[in-house]
Scaffold this active site. Structure first.
Site, PDB file in Angstrom:
ATOM      1  N   ASP A 192      95.051  29.021  30.864  1.00 23.29           N
ATOM      2  CA  ASP A 192      93.958  29.899  30.699  1.00 23.29           C
ATOM      3  C   ASP A 192      93.771  30.423  29.190  1.00 23.29           C
ATOM      4  O   ASP A 192      94.912  30.561  28.574  1.00 23.29           O
ATOM      5  CB  ASP A 192      93.695  30.869  31.725  1.00 23.29           C
ATOM      6  CG  ASP A 192      92.054  31.178  32.178  1.00 23.29           C
ATOM      7  OD1 ASP A 192      91.486  31.387  31.170  1.00 23.29           O
ATOM      8  OD2 ASP A 192      91.779  31.063  33.320  1.00 23.29           O
ATOM      9  N   HIS A 253      88.085  28.344  28.805  1.00 25.61           N
ATOM     10  CA  HIS A 253      89.315  29.099  29.214  1.00 25.61           C
ATOM     11  C   HIS A 253      90.659  28.490  28.611  1.00 25.61           C
ATOM     12  O   HIS A 253      91.608  28.299  29.304  1.00 25.61           O
ATOM     13  CB  HIS A 253      89.412  28.943  30.946  1.00 25.61           C
ATOM     14  CG  HIS A 253      88.432  29.916  31.595  1.00 25.61           C
ATOM     15  ND1 HIS A 253      88.783  31.298  31.603  1.00 25.61           N
ATOM     16  CD2 HIS A 253      87.321  29.773  32.023  1.00 25.61           C
ATOM     17  CE1 HIS A 253      87.693  31.782  32.188  1.00 25.61           C
ATOM     18  NE2 HIS A 253      86.735  30.976  32.375  1.00 25.61           N
ATOM     19  N   GLU A 317      82.606  28.367  33.179  1.00 28.86           N
ATOM     20  CA  GLU A 317      82.581  29.196  32.157  1.00 28.86           C
ATOM     21  C   GLU A 317      82.898  29.119  31.032  1.00 28.86           C
ATOM     22  O   GLU A 317      83.658  29.562  30.233  1.00 28.86           O
ATOM     23  CB  GLU A 317      83.250  30.385  32.810  1.00 28.86           C
ATOM     24  CG  GLU A 317      82.935  31.077  33.898  1.00 28.86           C
ATOM     25  CD  GLU A 317      83.897  32.283  34.467  1.00 28.86           C
ATOM     26  OE1 GLU A 317      83.317  33.217  35.017  1.00 28.86           O
ATOM     27  OE2 GLU A 317      84.865  32.432  34.232  1.00 28.86           O
TER      28      GLU A 317
HETATM   29  C1  ACM Z   1      85.972  30.976  38.507  1.00 22.31           C
HETATM   30  O1  ACM Z   1      86.196  32.196  39.030  1.00 22.31           O
HETATM   31  N1  ACM Z   1      85.676  31.307  37.181  1.00 22.31           N
HETATM   32  C2  ACM Z   1      86.231  29.657  39.021  1.00 22.31           C
END
Ligand code: ACM
Ligand code: ZN
Length: 766
Positions: A192, A253, A317
């Site tokens: 991440d 991420h 995201e």
């Molecule tokens: C997430 O909570 N961004 C998968």
């Protein structure tokens, strides 16, 4: 008549002394008990039977100091594990306890393992004791005939060691207990923005640089799993019939990887591991072949470590602003005939999925992988933004996994009154929400697509889990509700019976094993407050989730079963009192103590007469720098003083905030003046600022809180109508990933138990 009789006897077949979680598909109680003692033998026959038998023996040895002898299968006085091809189903088993013997049957090693786990739960909870006490006499097991199989094949939990690192030993510890409740997938979120956690030999900088986050206050969050540790965790999980689903997040991420290898991004500029939570706009560049080469190399090492079928590739995201401004990305779009950046997202997902498919793997992605179209129907969609992604995916023919944040499956959310819990992400999802959820969304029922719902998962995002203790507090016991939602057929679910098993035997076992599970504390209906004020007398109303018994003392001692009064009605107080209260489980386990300070006082008189001339707003001073607490400001010279602050929310707006808060110039500010109190009365105040003073005494101090994101320090004060002195201190900074500039610097007030109101500019003067 026949039907009515059947309903009656089915109900009676579930006896009070059967505490198995998750509740099995069929339980028929039989008369009598099986006496387990030092003469009992253990027998096994066929594949997987020895392993199950050995695990049971090990439990007996740890709790009772002896290992049962090996016996002959089905002999009188034996416990037998038998691989029996007649028991159909990959995880199904039968378990029969009679006065004569115990027999577990399944056609797979997993089924035998689950039979063993159910059998362990038929033993007294003392079998979980890790400090052996020699066996004397018998343990009596209720006679019973169980036939069991799961509702869903995928029963998962996600752990996130990226935001806060958990060593391999913690991952194994949670796997072991999850598996006892028949959870069979551990989704391991390994990469991440805030940390890269998996050793990749070809790219050593991933761990040298990407696994180390320097927080703004200079503290460091670091750690990664070596390939050797990963092999060990995978092997441990396999022994417990848990498949690890590793997650390699793409294309967003990924700032930790990009900080190690900036050439993976569009701008290729040096950067650093992200030190705030939230969504990062620097992502991987799908215009560059080199980026795909990197992902293929990483996957090639991962497939040597993770033998499971499913690989999670993230997809959530991932902002597309950098792609829109990148020549390589534009070139890729031209070459592919794309007219939207979203198509680049599906391009990446498609290429990585293809590489994984060549290795015999199938992909899982967050529901954003549907965006941009063109997704191969073998891709599994994990529905997290509510159920819509799952519904759309199933309608398009994809297998789906339900893990909706809005339905209780984000275990980083609160499970009780937030004043009484360590800071969590925000929303409130108590255990009954998890229990009562049906993973097959209403919109899919009766559509012929129900079978595409593979299962359900809960996610433990770790932004607000900075210790293992807090991770466990959020996971347990909600994971037990998850287990029953995932395993047990809908018509076998019964929340009241679950609560009986949970608050009795279930929590006793968690306690004996030393898991830090959440126990509801006594709460005040309408919102809890630990600092009460009253003038003549007051009464304190308490209630605990699941209607747990409440005890309390008013003499300052911690309540126990001996000295605690049992709460039956609101507690009347007419003097200053330290009220200590706790809940009691049916097992006799007492929760941590909650302390409420109730202070008898007078209504504080206004500090300024009604006719004194004033001007609107407060006067504010600013101090440059990063401070920890209001005391750090004493004796310092402000960069300015006597600046007008009309609205308290302006306290947080005195510095430039770039989107990712890199190089933010921190400051603290103090605003002082008067607040107009509309009526004489008791007021409860709340603020996220570092501190709040009223009439020169410190009412709220949040400065020792780890995050200062949600306050636990609401406090009451008795005030006469009129203008009272107010002072507010804001301390800007990034507190373990949470920038205080992101929340409102308002002050709120209410009459006890009433609606919260914001202190408005009209109420402020100087
Ligand atoms: C997430 O909570 N961004 C998968
Ligand atoms: Zn690019």
């Amino acid at each position: 008549m026949l039907i009515a009789l059947c309903v009656l006897c089915c109900g009676a077949l579930w006896a009070d002394n059967i505490n198995i979680i998750p509740r099995p598909a069929s339980v028929e109680t039989l008369p009598g008990t099986f006496a387990f003692n030092t003469a009992t033998t253990i027998a096994y026959k066929g594949e997987g039977a020895k392993e199950a038998a050995q695990m049971l023996c090990e439990k007996i040895r740890t709790s009772k100091g002896f290992a049962p002898r090996k016996g002959k299968a089905l002999a009188k006085g034996s416990v037998s594990f038998i691989n029996d091809k007649n028991v159909k189903g990959a995880e199904a088993y039968t378990l029969e306890v009679t006065e004569e013997k115990v027999v577990a049957r399944a056609s797979t090693a997993a089924g035998l393992y689950y039979a063993m786990q159910s059998l362990v739960q038929l033993f007294p909870s003392a079998i979980e004791n890790r400090h052996a006490t020699m066996m004397v006499g018998n343990w009596l097991l209720p006679c019973v005939r169980i036939k069991d199989e799961p509702r869903f094949g995928y029963r998962g939990v996600m752990l996130d060691p990226c935001r806060h690192f958990f060593p391999a030993s913690v991952i194994k510890r949670e796997i072991e207990r999850l598996a006892a409740y028949k959870i069979n997938r551990l989704h391991w979120h390994l990469t991440d923005d805030q940390g890269w956690r998996i050793e990749i030999k070809k790219y050593p900088r991933l761990t040298e640089i990407g696994s180390r986050r320097v927080n703004e206050d200079g503290t460091v969050e670091e750690g990664y799993y070596t390939q050797e540790e990963i092999r060990d965790v995978v092997a441990f999980a396999k022994k417990h019939h848990v498949e690890i689903v590793p997650e390699l997040e793409i294309p967003g991420h990924e700032l930790a990887a990009i900080s190690a290898y900036p050439e993976l991004s569009c701008k290729q500029q040096p950067t650093s591991v992200r030190r705030i939570w939230g969504v990062e706009d620097i992502v991987m560049c799908p215009g560059r072949e080199r980026m795909f080469g990197f992902l293929n190399d990483v996957i090639d090492e991962m497939v040597q470590l993770f033998p499971g079928t499913y690989y999670h590739i993230g997809g959530d995201e991932s902002p597309r602003t950098e792609w829109a401004a990148c020549d390589s990305c534009k070139q890729r779009m031209k070459e592919q005939g794309y007219d939207k950046e979203a198509q680049l997202q599906s391009y990446i997902i498609g290429r990585v999925s293809k590489h994984l498919a060549e290795k015999g793997k199938r992909v899982i992605g967050w529901d954003e992988i549907l965006e941009g179209g063109n997704l191969d129907t073998t891709a599994v969609v994990m529905s997290w933004r509510g159920e819509d992604g799952g519904i759309a995916a199933a309608k398009a023919g994809h297998p789906v996994l339900m893990t909706s944040a809005g339905h209780g499956f984000y275990f980083d959310y609160y499970q009780s009154d937030q004043v009484l819990e360590p800071t969590a992400f925000g929303a409130y999802f108590p255990i009954d929400r998890v229990y009562n959820y049906d993973p097959i969304p209403a919109a899919l029922r009766g559509t012929g697509r129900e079978h595409l719902v593979m299962g359900v998962q809960a996610n433990c995002w770790s932004e607000y889990m900075h210790t293992t203790q807090i991770l466990e507090y959020r996971l347990w016991p909600r994971a037990l509700a998850l287990a029953e939602t995932a395993w047990t057929a809908l018509d076998r679910k019964d929340y009241n019976d679950f609560v009986r098993r949970l608050d009795g035997d279930g929590t006793e076992r968690l306690a004996l094993l030393g898991y830090n599970y959440h126990m509801p504390l006594p709460e005040q209906p309408g919102g809890s407050c630990n600092k009460l004020a009253f003038v003549d007398s007051t009464s304190v109303m308490l209630k605990a989730l699941r209607d747990l018994k409440i005890i309390y003392t008013t003499d300052g001692t911690n309540p126990t079963l001996q000295n605690g009064e049992v709460y039956t009605a609101p507690i009347k107080l007419n003097r200053t009192t330290v009220l200590k209260t706790a809940t009691v489980l049916p097992s006799g386990i007492i929760s941590p103590v909650r302390t409420i300070n109730a202070v008898k006082t007078e209504y504080s008189a206004p500090r300024l007469s009604a006719d004194a001339p004033t001007a609107p707003g407060l006067l504010m001073k600013k101090f440059d720098g990063r401070f920890a607490a209001p005391a750090d400001l004493e004796g310092r010279t402000p960069v300015f003083a006597d600046s007008l602050l009309k609205d308290l929310d302006g306290l947080r707006s005195l510095t430039e905030l770039s989107r990712n808060l890199r190089d933010v110039k921190n400051y603290a500010a103090i605003a002082e003046g008067y607040i107009e109190i509309p009526e004489t009365g008791i007021y409860e105040f709340s603020t996220l600022n570092a501190a709040l003073w009223l009439d020169r005494s410190l009412l709220i101090d949040n400065s020792s809180d780890h995050y200062q994101r949600h306050t636990h320090e609401n406090a009451q004060i008795a005030l006469q109508k009129g203008r009272h002195a107010i002072k507010v201190c804001f301390i800007g900074g990034i507190f373990d990933g949470w920038p205080n500039y992101w929340h409102e610097t308002k002050v709120e007030y209410r009459t006890p138990g009433g609606e919260w109101k914001k202190v408005t500019p009209e109420m402020l003067s100087h």
